[in-house]
Design a protein around this motif. Structure first.
Motif, PDB file in Angstrom:
ATOM      1  N   ALA A 175       0.830  -1.206   0.000  1.00  0.00           N
ATOM      2  CA  ALA A 175       0.000   0.000   0.000  1.00  0.00           C
ATOM      3  C   ALA A 175       0.864   1.256   0.000  1.00  0.00           C
ATOM      4  CB  ALA A 175      -0.926  -0.011   1.215  1.00  0.00           C
ATOM      5  N   TYR A 228       0.377   3.553  -3.208  1.00  0.00           N
ATOM      6  CA  TYR A 228      -0.279   4.850  -3.009  1.00  0.00           C
ATOM      7  C   TYR A 228       0.679   6.021  -3.252  1.00  0.00           C
ATOM      8  CZ  TYR A 228      -4.376   2.579  -0.936  1.00  0.00           C
ATOM      9  OH  TYR A 228      -5.506   1.824  -0.725  1.00  0.00           O
ATOM     10  N   SER A 229       1.930   5.911  -2.788  1.00  0.00           N
ATOM     11  CA  SER A 229       2.872   7.027  -2.965  1.00  0.00           C
ATOM     12  C   SER A 229       3.237   7.206  -4.444  1.00  0.00           C
ATOM     13  CB  SER A 229       4.124   6.797  -2.119  1.00  0.00           C
ATOM     14  OG  SER A 229       4.754   5.571  -2.448  1.00  0.00           O
ATOM     15  N   ASN A 238       1.302   6.368  -6.985  1.00  0.00           N
ATOM     16  CA  ASN A 238       0.103   6.914  -7.624  1.00  0.00           C
ATOM     17  C   ASN A 238      -0.073   8.399  -7.313  1.00  0.00           C
ATOM     18  OD1 ASN A 238      -0.587   4.546  -8.873  1.00  0.00           O
ATOM     19  ND2 ASN A 238      -2.182   3.967  -7.413  1.00  0.00           N
ATOM     20  N   ALA A 239       0.261   8.787  -6.075  1.00  0.00           N
ATOM     21  CA  ALA A 239       0.142  10.199  -5.710  1.00  0.00           C
ATOM     22  C   ALA A 239       1.035  11.069  -6.581  1.00  0.00           C
ATOM     23  CB  ALA A 239       0.487  10.389  -4.231  1.00  0.00           C
ATOM     24  N   THR A 282      -7.713  11.184  -4.047  1.00  0.00           N
ATOM     25  CA  THR A 282      -8.250  10.719  -5.325  1.00  0.00           C
ATOM     26  C   THR A 282      -9.224  11.730  -5.935  1.00  0.00           C
ATOM     27  OG1 THR A 282      -8.054   8.429  -4.573  1.00  0.00           O
ATOM     28  CG2 THR A 282      -9.482   8.829  -6.454  1.00  0.00           C
ATOM     29  N   ASP A 324      -7.376   2.601  -7.024  1.00  0.00           N
ATOM     30  CA  ASP A 324      -6.344   2.042  -6.161  1.00  0.00           C
ATOM     31  C   ASP A 324      -6.836   1.879  -4.730  1.00  0.00           C
ATOM     32  OD1 ASP A 324      -6.496   4.668  -5.420  1.00  0.00           O
ATOM     33  OD2 ASP A 324      -4.361   5.104  -5.592  1.00  0.00           O
ATOM     34  N   LYS A 325      -8.113   2.082  -4.474  1.00  0.00           N
ATOM     35  CA  LYS A 325      -8.635   1.914  -3.119  1.00  0.00           C
ATOM     36  C   LYS A 325      -8.550   0.458  -2.690  1.00  0.00           C
ATOM     37  CE  LYS A 325     -12.611   2.721  -0.122  1.00  0.00           C
ATOM     38  NZ  LYS A 325     -13.987   3.233   0.010  1.00  0.00           N
ATOM     39  N   ASP A 348      -8.253   4.223   1.611  1.00  0.00           N
ATOM     40  CA  ASP A 348      -7.941   4.809   0.309  1.00  0.00           C
ATOM     41  C   ASP A 348      -6.570   5.487   0.378  1.00  0.00           C
ATOM     42  OD1 ASP A 348      -8.321   7.204   1.686  1.00  0.00           O
ATOM     43  OD2 ASP A 348     -10.303   7.546   0.854  1.00  0.00           O
ATOM     44  N   ARG A 349      -6.184   6.080  -0.718  1.00  0.00           N
ATOM     45  CA  ARG A 349      -4.849   6.663  -0.835  1.00  0.00           C
ATOM     46  C   ARG A 349      -4.582   7.735   0.223  1.00  0.00           C
ATOM     47  NH1 ARG A 349      -4.399   9.933  -5.935  1.00  0.00           N
ATOM     48  NH2 ARG A 349      -5.312   8.018  -6.760  1.00  0.00           N
ATOM     49  N   LYS A 350      -5.519   8.649   0.356  1.00  0.00           N
ATOM     50  CA  LYS A 350      -5.301   9.762   1.278  1.00  0.00           C
ATOM     51  C   LYS A 350      -5.229   9.298   2.728  1.00  0.00           C
ATOM     52  CE  LYS A 350      -7.146  14.249   2.697  1.00  0.00           C
ATOM     53  NZ  LYS A 350      -8.199  15.262   2.510  1.00  0.00           N
ATOM     54  N   LEU A 375      -1.788   7.343   3.322  1.00  0.00           N
ATOM     55  CA  LEU A 375      -0.590   8.182   3.318  1.00  0.00           C
ATOM     56  C   LEU A 375      -0.607   9.187   4.462  1.00  0.00           C
ATOM     57  CD1 LEU A 375      -0.082   8.812  -0.513  1.00  0.00           C
ATOM     58  CD2 LEU A 375       1.119   7.206   0.979  1.00  0.00           C
TER      59      LEU A 375
END
Length: 469
Positions: free
Chosen positions: A250, A254-255, A257-258, A266, A292-293, A355-357, A360
């Motif tokens: 993850a 996630y990083s 993708n960010a 997102t 990406d969730k 999720d991404r946020k 991270l």
């Protein structure tokens, strides 16, 4: 992904071993029960059924390898038998007319119901094989826990333990309003008010359980016993390693993708989700998704759209796809220098809900966007924690240390077991030297007695024959 699949397979293997444990235990218990009846009938007429008691003792020895044994001897050489972990659940009774004894059943699947938003509703559905017999009809029971928290906790516990204490026919029973045991049939329901009682029906032997506020079982955490406890506890260990790899996957996914789409969030991305580098895999449809969730080590995949069209990769300083100055690519490569607080993601976290946020932010990335297009790399990471590389090495090192410790403990316990078995043999076994000595003593005693009888016979012959003359 290969390693996570391997560990998942190992986890599944330990669960299948529990199924084998259940069938073995029930077989031993049924044989002990029958021998108990035969021993009782023979002892009732004044005879000693040594052969039958030896067979029963051998079965009890085998049973004691599965879990702790509590054994009480009764009249007519019969026994009452239960486990030390659940002493109130009788497995064998000395009275052959008392059929109110328990057996074990194997849980096949456990599912927690969710609403349209994917949130737990509080209902848990259990499907189990009565007496662990896969040829029998699966029994389905729905448990109304009353809350999402209780549902998740119960689901995790049932999935790990996999064993229910049922009646002699493999049926789950619960007390009704009159405190009488009644069967929860196929398709039946266990209410939230019965949840505490249900806990006592879960055969958990690898740790002391006080999850309901009162003691559920009687496990001694310093002296955990048997194969069942080992197969139950190893799943928790494996799950811990799988969680570590999920955190790692993850963090990486996630990083990256960010940086690719220009946002931690997102919803605020300047690029479409179809241009994410890492997406999840939908096992149901066997396809990659466009989100990406819920990234984990098992479902992380490279976006098929980018594989088909590499021009969609974001290589510019600004958030625009296509050929550029390469600063964003360098930023992705430099992620190995950023520290993240992986420990902030608690054990047992449901990664499908993250999720991404949220991920991270949890590991130390602050701010709304986290970085700007001007200098490309401002994930606002903290100074504490671990880099992705060091965290992975730490996970591997911990596995190596745990493996060495397990091997050391195994050798130590095998030595202790061998010593105890020797002590037992000295008390209950047969010493060939001692028996040989006794045999020689008996032989000399027999010879001496024979000599006395022979001498008396000669004296009587002299007296009788002499009187006749």
């Amino acid at each position: 992904m290969i390693r996570i699949i391997s560990w998942k397979k190992t986890n599944q293997d330990s669960q299948k071993l529990l199924e084998s444990n259940v069938t073995d235990v029930n077989s031993y218990l049924n044989q002990i029960n029958e021998l108990n009846k035969e021993i009782r009938s023979v002892s009732a007429v004044g005879q000693t059924p040594n052969d039958l008691m030896d067979k029963r003792d051998n079965l009890v020895d085998k049973l004691s390898e599965k879990f702790g044994i509590k054994l009480d001897r009764d009249k007519l050489d019969t026994i009452n038998l239960s486990s030390t972990e659940y002493p109130d659940s009788a497995f064998v009774k000395s009275d052959p007319n008392d059929t109110d004894y328990s057996r074990l059943s194997y849980i096949d699947t456990v599912t927690a119901a969710t609403d349209s938003s994917g949130n737990l509703t509080g209902d848990v559905t259990v499907k189990y094989y009565p007496l662990g017999n896969e040829n029998s009809t699966l029994q389905t029971v729905t448990i109304k826990t009353g809350s999402a928290t209780d549902a998740k906790s119960l689901k995790d516990e049932l999935t790990q333990c996999r064993i229910l204490i049922t009646d002699k026919d493999g049926k789950l029973t619960m007390k009704d309003s009159s405190n009488k045991e009644v069967e929860v049939g196929d398709g039946g329901t266990v209410s939230a008010s019965q949840l505490t009682e249900l806990k006592t029906k879960i055969f958990q032997t690898y740790k002391y359980d006080t999850s309901s506020g009162t003691a559920v079982n009687n496990v001694d955490n310093n002296h955990v016993k048997g194969d069942i406890a080992a197969n139950q506890s190893v799943q928790e260990t494996i799950q811990g390693y799988m969680d570590n790899l999920d955190r790692l996957a993850a963090a990486l996914g996630y990083s990256v993708n960010a940086l690719q789409v220009g946002s931690l969030d997102t919803a605020n991305s300047s690029l479409s989700s179809s241009e994410l580098i890492f997406v999840t895999y939908d096992e149901t449809n066997k396809t990659t998704t466009s989100t990406d969730k819920g990234l984990t080590a098992k479902n992380i995949r490279i976006n098929a759209n980018l594989l088909a069209d590499t021009s969609k990769l974001n290589c510019n300083t600004s958030s625009a796809s296509g050929e550029g100055d390469g600063k964003r690519a360098n930023a992705i490569a430099n992620l190995n220098t950023i520290k993240m607080n992986f420990s902030n993601i608690a054990a047992g976290t449901d990664f499908s809900k993250i999720d991404r946020k949220s991920f991270l932010t949890s590991v130390g990335m602050s701010g709304t966007t986290g970085f700007s297009d001007n200098d490309c790399l401002k994930l606002n990471a903290g100074t504490t924690g671990s880099t992705v590389d060091s965290y992975y090495k730490s996970v591997i090192n911990n596995i190596a240390v745990a493996t060495q410790e397990a091997s050391r403990q195994q050798d130590s316990q095998e030595d202790i077991l061998a010593d105890i078995q020797d002590q037992r043999s000295q008390v209950s076994g047969v010493s060939l030297d001692e028996e040989t000595t006794n045999l020689i003593q008996y032989q000399h005693a027999y010879q001496a007695n024979a000599k006395v009888i022979s001498t008396i016979d000669e004296l009587l012959d002299v007296v009788i024959n002499g009187l006749k003359k």
